[in-house]
Design a protein around this motif. Structure first.
Motif, PDB file in Angstrom:
ATOM      1  N   LEU A 104       0.746  -1.356  -0.017  1.00  0.00           N
ATOM      2  CA  LEU A 104      -0.054  -0.078   0.137  1.00  0.00           C
ATOM      3  C   LEU A 104       0.844   1.301   0.026  1.00  0.00           C
ATOM      4  O   LEU A 104       0.662   2.172  -0.684  1.00  0.00           O
ATOM      5  N   ASN A 157       2.264   1.680  -3.353  1.00  0.00           N
ATOM      6  CA  ASN A 157       0.900   2.137  -4.420  1.00  0.00           C
ATOM      7  C   ASN A 157       0.817   3.766  -4.046  1.00  0.00           C
ATOM      8  O   ASN A 157       0.480   4.612  -5.061  1.00  0.00           O
ATOM      9  N   GLY A 169       2.114   4.821  -7.263  1.00  0.00           N
ATOM     10  CA  GLY A 169       1.081   4.223  -7.985  1.00  0.00           C
ATOM     11  C   GLY A 169       1.073   2.976  -8.400  1.00  0.00           C
ATOM     12  O   GLY A 169       0.357   2.343  -9.365  1.00  0.00           O
ATOM     13  N   ASP A 219       0.714  -1.204  -8.407  1.00  0.00           N
ATOM     14  CA  ASP A 219      -0.521  -2.153  -7.811  1.00  0.00           C
ATOM     15  C   ASP A 219       0.115  -2.899  -6.433  1.00  0.00           C
ATOM     16  O   ASP A 219       1.267  -3.097  -6.468  1.00  0.00           O
ATOM     17  N   PRO A 220      -0.828  -2.715  -5.434  1.00  0.00           N
ATOM     18  CA  PRO A 220      -0.354  -3.303  -3.969  1.00  0.00           C
ATOM     19  C   PRO A 220       0.267  -4.796  -3.985  1.00  0.00           C
ATOM     20  O   PRO A 220       1.099  -4.690  -3.174  1.00  0.00           O
ATOM     21  N   GLY A 226       3.748  -4.273  -5.519  1.00  0.00           N
ATOM     22  CA  GLY A 226       4.468  -3.557  -4.442  1.00  0.00           C
ATOM     23  C   GLY A 226       4.885  -4.083  -3.353  1.00  0.00           C
ATOM     24  O   GLY A 226       5.882  -4.266  -2.630  1.00  0.00           O
TER      25      GLY A 226
END
Length: 380
Positions: free
Chosen positions: A90, A93, A97, A99-100, A103
């Protein structure tokens, strides 16, 4: 220890409780820090004086107790590490930006990279120090930006208008509960710091660890208080991210991403390292392949998050068990410190024993209450 305790849960808890209590949350922070200090001073001192890890001391107090403690620590560490990995995802993200889930995988690779070095301990220490420094500077910047009512916060820290026992217990559990309280003590042993002669260093380290956590907690508290005092609405779906965005605009959201990622990644490293340190003494193989087991620990945590998502039920039960680990661990070590067969001629000061017993009783009673409240939720 300090960076292990400053994880995704730390950010959310502080934000939510500040919303509920306003300036009076300063009192909660003050009381929880005092409880934290006495818990940690006792545990770290006893570990270093004996030269033994928590599970070894527990086994000397009662054969098999160390195994029980290790299982609780490892289970709690694994479950919370899933949340830490999710928090890292998160964070990236919000920062970039990404994707979690992607990431989270990138963050896990970064954490694994630390333990691929031969001198993993030194690399880990340096990485957590740098991340901790970045977190504190950014948090202070956001706190100043919200222009909080500092005078009221100081007054309510000593004369609160309302008190929440639940928030105190939650903060203590999140700062020195579960694996976290052993993170620094076991790291000191691995760094060769042990024996009665090391007590001054241990006292300095344990207090400074709690102090760093306190600085972060106060900075976040003031940032949230500044937003709340202006009557701004905090988004309940992601309270800490909302605070940063309201405080500094779109830049604040990216700053939140940096802080969330740094908080999460250091917690991933701390949880994995400390959890594995609880089983390494049970067999020479665990000691020999310690770094690879830590890497496996991180891979499993990341795999569960990537495949299933955040398993709320496991985290709920682990949270309840986490409340019991501190009183079990601290109580066991306080018994051990009065056994000559374990500590030799060392005399533990009464000014540490009495507050330590108080922490055991308070956290034990409330931990059991929480456990009985949460177990039925597992089957709904």
């Amino acid at each position: 220890m300090a960076t292990s305790s400053i994880g995704p849960g730390f950010l959310t808890q502080t934000t939510v409780f500040t919303q509920q209590l306003g300036a009076s949350f300063g009192f909660v922070i003050l009381v929880s820090l005092l409880l934290d200090i006495f818990a940690q001073l006792n545990i770290w001192r006893i570990i270093v004086v004996t030269g033994l890890r928590g599970q070894e001391i527990a086994n000397k107090v009662l054969p098999g107790l160390g195994v029980v403690l290790a299982i609780l620590i490892v289970f709690g560490g694994l479950a919370f590490n899933i949340g830490n990995v999710a928090g890292a995802g998160l964070g990236l993200n919000a920062m970039l930006g990404i994707d979690p889930i992607i990431g989270a995988v990138i963050s896990a690779v970064f954490a694994i990279f630390i333990f691929l070095f031969k001198e993993a301990g030194k690399v880990m220490d340096k990485a957590t120090q740098v991340a901790g420094g970045i977190m504190i500077l950014l948090m202070l910047y956001v706190a100043i930006s919200t222009v909080p009512p500092v005078g009221e916060a100081v007054m309510r820290t000593f004369v609160p208008s309302k008190i929440s026992i639940l928030s105190i217990i939650t903060l203590v559990g999140g700062t020195v509960g579960g694996y976290i309280t052993f993170a620094g003590g076991h790291r000191l042993l691995d760094a060769g710091i042990k024996g009665v002669s090391a007590i001054p260093d241990v006292t300095k380290s344990s207090v400074s660890g709690i102090a760093i956590t306190g600085v972060m907690r106060v900075a976040l508290f003031l940032a949230v208080l500044g937003v709340v005092s202006q009557g701004l609405h905090i988004d309940a779906t992601n309270p800490p991210a909302s605070v940063f965005k309201l405080a500094v605009g779109e830049l604040g959201y990216h700053i939140f991403g940096v802080i969330m990622w740094a908080a999460a990644i250091t917690s991933v490293v701390g949880a994995a390292y400390t959890s594995v340190s609880f089983i390494k003494t049970f067999h020479p193989m665990f000691e020999k392949y310690q770094n690879w087991i830590i890497i496996g620990f991180i891979v499993v945590s990341t795999g569960i998050f990537a495949l299933i998502g955040k398993p709320v039920n496991v985290l709920v039960l682990a949270g309840a068990l986490n409340g019991l680990i501190l009183p079990l661990a601290l109580g066991t070590l306080l018994v051990a410190v009065y056994k000559k067969s374990i500590v030799g001629s060392y005399k533990h000061p009464l000014w540490l024993t009495i507050p330590g017993i108080f922490v055991v009783i308070v956290m034990g009673v409330l931990g059991i209450m929480t456990l009985f409240e949460q177990i039925p939720l597992m089957f709904k």
